[in-house]
Motif scaffolding. Sequence first.
Motif, PDB file in Angstrom:
ATOM      1  N   THR A  77       0.793  -1.444   0.004  1.00 12.30           N
ATOM      2  CA  THR A  77      -0.020  -0.033   0.137  1.00 12.30           C
ATOM      3  C   THR A  77       0.734   1.132  -0.296  1.00 12.30           C
ATOM      4  OG1 THR A  77      -0.181   0.586   1.912  1.00 12.30           O
ATOM      5  CG2 THR A  77      -2.122  -1.079   1.107  1.00 12.30           C
ATOM      6  N   VAL A  78      -0.063   1.800  -0.231  1.00 13.69           N
ATOM      7  CA  VAL A  78       1.227   3.664  -0.076  1.00 13.69           C
ATOM      8  C   VAL A  78       1.474   4.421   1.298  1.00 13.69           C
ATOM      9  CG1 VAL A  78       0.416   5.993  -0.450  1.00 13.69           C
ATOM     10  CG2 VAL A  78      -0.261   4.409  -2.039  1.00 13.69           C
ATOM     11  N   TRP A  79       1.118   3.915   2.206  1.00 16.10           N
ATOM     12  CA  TRP A  79       1.382   3.707   3.566  1.00 16.10           C
ATOM     13  C   TRP A  79       2.831   3.073   3.576  1.00 16.10           C
ATOM     14  CZ3 TRP A  79       2.611  -0.382   6.374  1.00 16.10           C
ATOM     15  CH2 TRP A  79       1.759  -1.056   6.771  1.00 16.10           C
ATOM     16  N   ALA A  80       2.523   1.368   2.800  1.00 14.96           N
ATOM     17  CA  ALA A  80       4.172   0.985   3.034  1.00 14.96           C
ATOM     18  C   ALA A  80       5.278   1.251   2.469  1.00 14.96           C
ATOM     19  CB  ALA A  80       3.273  -0.893   2.992  1.00 14.96           C
ATOM     20  N   GLU A  81       4.603   2.368   1.793  1.00 16.19           N
ATOM     21  CA  GLU A  81       5.804   2.371   0.614  1.00 16.19           C
ATOM     22  C   GLU A  81       6.680   3.260   1.560  1.00 16.19           C
ATOM     23  OE1 GLU A  81       6.631   3.538  -3.923  1.00 16.19           O
ATOM     24  OE2 GLU A  81       3.959   3.866  -3.165  1.00 16.19           O
ATOM     25  N   ILE A  82       5.917   4.045   1.840  1.00 16.74           N
ATOM     26  CA  ILE A  82       6.813   5.550   2.733  1.00 16.74           C
ATOM     27  C   ILE A  82       7.047   5.241   3.686  1.00 16.74           C
ATOM     28  CG2 ILE A  82       5.711   7.144   4.324  1.00 16.74           C
ATOM     29  CD1 ILE A  82       3.308   7.541   2.651  1.00 16.74           C
ATOM     30  N   VAL A  83       7.235   3.691   4.543  1.00 11.41           N
ATOM     31  CA  VAL A  83       7.855   2.961   5.511  1.00 11.41           C
ATOM     32  C   VAL A  83       9.349   2.405   5.131  1.00 11.41           C
ATOM     33  CG1 VAL A  83       7.703   1.122   7.451  1.00 11.41           C
ATOM     34  CG2 VAL A  83       5.435   2.914   6.941  1.00 11.41           C
ATOM     35  N   ASP A  84       8.651   2.468   3.917  1.00 12.80           N
ATOM     36  CA  ASP A  84      10.182   1.250   3.107  1.00 12.80           C
ATOM     37  C   ASP A  84      11.172   2.670   2.837  1.00 12.80           C
ATOM     38  OD1 ASP A  84      11.074  -0.483   1.484  1.00 12.80           O
ATOM     39  OD2 ASP A  84      10.879   1.171  -0.169  1.00 12.80           O
ATOM     40  N   VAL A  85      10.136   4.225   2.298  1.00  8.83           N
ATOM     41  CA  VAL A  85      11.333   4.574   1.887  1.00  8.83           C
ATOM     42  C   VAL A  85      12.156   5.640   2.677  1.00  8.83           C
ATOM     43  CG1 VAL A  85      11.233   7.136   0.546  1.00  8.83           C
ATOM     44  CG2 VAL A  85       9.913   5.126  -0.807  1.00  8.83           C
ATOM     45  N   VAL A  86      11.443   6.231   4.316  1.00  6.38           N
ATOM     46  CA  VAL A  86      12.136   6.985   4.853  1.00  6.38           C
ATOM     47  C   VAL A  86      13.528   5.914   5.715  1.00  6.38           C
ATOM     48  CG1 VAL A  86      11.450   8.299   6.893  1.00  6.38           C
ATOM     49  CG2 VAL A  86      10.478   8.412   4.975  1.00  6.38           C
ATOM     50  N   PRO A  87      12.747   5.111   5.844  1.00  4.83           N
ATOM     51  CA  PRO A  87      13.884   5.103   6.362  1.00  4.83           C
ATOM     52  C   PRO A  87      15.371   4.699   5.311  1.00  4.83           C
ATOM     53  CG  PRO A  87      12.408   3.385   7.012  1.00  4.83           C
ATOM     54  CD  PRO A  87      12.082   4.052   5.997  1.00  4.83           C
ATOM     55  N   ILE A  88      15.405   3.948   4.576  1.00  2.00           N
ATOM     56  CA  ILE A  88      16.400   3.937   3.394  1.00  2.00           C
ATOM     57  C   ILE A  88      16.857   5.710   3.245  1.00  2.00           C
ATOM     58  CG2 ILE A  88      16.586   3.936   1.110  1.00  2.00           C
ATOM     59  CD1 ILE A  88      14.531   1.396   0.534  1.00  2.00           C
ATOM     60  N   TRP A  89      15.938   6.640   2.730  1.00  2.00           N
ATOM     61  CA  TRP A  89      16.940   8.177   3.001  1.00  2.00           C
ATOM     62  C   TRP A  89      17.291   8.254   4.134  1.00  2.00           C
ATOM     63  CZ3 TRP A  89      18.577   8.943  -2.121  1.00  2.00           C
ATOM     64  CH2 TRP A  89      18.118   8.721  -2.235  1.00  2.00           C
ATOM     65  N   SER A  90      17.356   8.008   5.144  1.00  2.00           N
ATOM     66  CA  SER A  90      17.509   8.585   6.360  1.00  2.00           C
ATOM     67  C   SER A  90      18.927   8.116   6.869  1.00  2.00           C
ATOM     68  CB  SER A  90      16.653   7.665   7.917  1.00  2.00           C
ATOM     69  OG  SER A  90      15.411   9.177   7.795  1.00  2.00           O
ATOM     70  N   PHE A  91      19.091   6.535   6.582  1.00  2.00           N
ATOM     71  CA  PHE A  91      20.603   5.459   6.156  1.00  2.00           C
ATOM     72  C   PHE A  91      21.087   6.874   5.591  1.00  2.00           C
ATOM     73  CE2 PHE A  91      23.391   2.798   5.108  1.00  2.00           C
ATOM     74  CZ  PHE A  91      23.711   2.056   6.974  1.00  2.00           C
ATOM     75  N   VAL A  92      21.084   6.767   4.351  1.00  2.00           N
ATOM     76  CA  VAL A  92      21.273   6.846   2.917  1.00  2.00           C
ATOM     77  C   VAL A  92      22.464   8.220   3.845  1.00  2.00           C
ATOM     78  CG1 VAL A  92      21.842   8.458   0.906  1.00  2.00           C
ATOM     79  CG2 VAL A  92      20.671   6.216   1.132  1.00  2.00           C
ATOM     80  N   VAL A  93      21.773   9.860   4.014  1.00  2.00           N
ATOM     81  CA  VAL A  93      22.224  11.041   4.967  1.00  2.00           C
ATOM     82  C   VAL A  93      22.756  10.812   5.777  1.00  2.00           C
ATOM     83  CG1 VAL A  93      21.003  12.972   5.351  1.00  2.00           C
ATOM     84  CG2 VAL A  93      20.025  12.167   3.511  1.00  2.00           C
ATOM     85  N   VAL A  94      22.617  10.159   6.661  1.00  2.00           N
ATOM     86  CA  VAL A  94      22.884  10.188   8.620  1.00  2.00           C
ATOM     87  C   VAL A  94      24.574   9.800   7.861  1.00  2.00           C
ATOM     88  CG1 VAL A  94      23.082   8.784  10.205  1.00  2.00           C
ATOM     89  CG2 VAL A  94      20.713   9.761   9.648  1.00  2.00           C
ATOM     90  N   TYR A  95      24.141   8.087   6.657  1.00  2.00           N
ATOM     91  CA  TYR A  95      25.907   7.526   6.708  1.00  2.00           C
ATOM     92  C   TYR A  95      26.698   8.671   5.760  1.00  2.00           C
ATOM     93  CZ  TYR A  95      28.853   3.607   6.213  1.00  2.00           C
ATOM     94  OH  TYR A  95      30.599   3.234   6.260  1.00  2.00           O
ATOM     95  N   GLY A  96      26.181   8.666   5.136  1.00  2.00           N
ATOM     96  CA  GLY A  96      26.892  10.119   4.083  1.00  2.00           C
ATOM     97  C   GLY A  96      27.741  11.085   5.458  1.00  2.00           C
ATOM     98  N   LEU A  97      26.995  11.624   6.066  1.00  2.00           N
ATOM     99  CA  LEU A  97      27.593  12.875   7.015  1.00  2.00           C
ATOM    100  C   LEU A  97      28.209  12.155   7.950  1.00  2.00           C
ATOM    101  CD1 LEU A  97      24.274  15.282   7.601  1.00  2.00           C
ATOM    102  CD2 LEU A  97      26.538  15.411   6.210  1.00  2.00           C
ATOM    103  N   LEU A  98      28.299  11.366   8.858  1.00  2.00           N
ATOM    104  CA  LEU A  98      29.270  10.417   9.386  1.00  2.00           C
ATOM    105  C   LEU A  98      30.385   9.927   9.149  1.00  2.00           C
ATOM    106  CD1 LEU A  98      25.954   8.403  11.934  1.00  2.00           C
ATOM    107  CD2 LEU A  98      27.361  10.539  12.296  1.00  2.00           C
TER     108      LEU A  98
END
Length: 243
Positions: A77-98
């Motif tokens: 569903t759309v809500w499951a897609e959001i739950v999938d996408v947000v952690p992915i991009w959070s990891f990309v940004v946080v890991y990149g900065l760290l």
Amino acid sequence: MFPDLNAPSTSYYCERTSPDFWAEPLNATSSLLVVLVAVVEFILLWRRGLLSPSVIVLMVLAASIGVGSFLLHTYATVWAEIVDVVPIWSFVVVYGLLALRRFAPDSFNLPFASLFSLCVMGTGIALASGDLLRATPLAITAGFSGSAQYFPASLMSVSVFWFIWKARHPSLLKLGLGVGLFGLALVFRSVDMRLCETIPTGTHFMWHITNCVVFWYLIEAYASHKLPPVGSASAPRVAMPGA
């Protein structure tokens, strides 16, 4: 208008041929491997005394990616897609900065790195939600099984790796393997719909499996090397050809 969160997901995978909860058994179960990898690596790093708040954050984000992916490949569903996408991009940004802060402190500029990371994250989420895909030629988006959303992540990975390569940090090999395997994982994701007739299950589950190794290398590389002491000129250097 806000989207209907219970509407069917805009993402499509070769393995899904019905709206049933278990329509994607391989994709769903392989998603949870990331959670297993995060737990195992947490235990190993804890035994080696290498856990830190930032490492724990990365592991939680990695495990969240697995959970979000599982929900997407089951509920679809759309809500499951959001739950999938947000952690992915959070990891990309946080890991990149760290990673930049730890491995290439001489090249680290917090305002610039933060702005670049937010732009990458915003572009990735917009592509994932379909806002930009409608403005992108169909031959590009359809031909990659929806993997166009990860092109900004590839750009950030290469950029971070380039800065770390300039710093000649000892973690360069592990980070290089992680970036290279992410490229391979993208290939598995991109050919999923194209190979439906040849491989009925598709290849998306291989994207999950390969990314488990990516997370392992990236987190291991980050945890294994401490931040340089305050006042040090730069991160430790290793000999490189031509250096």
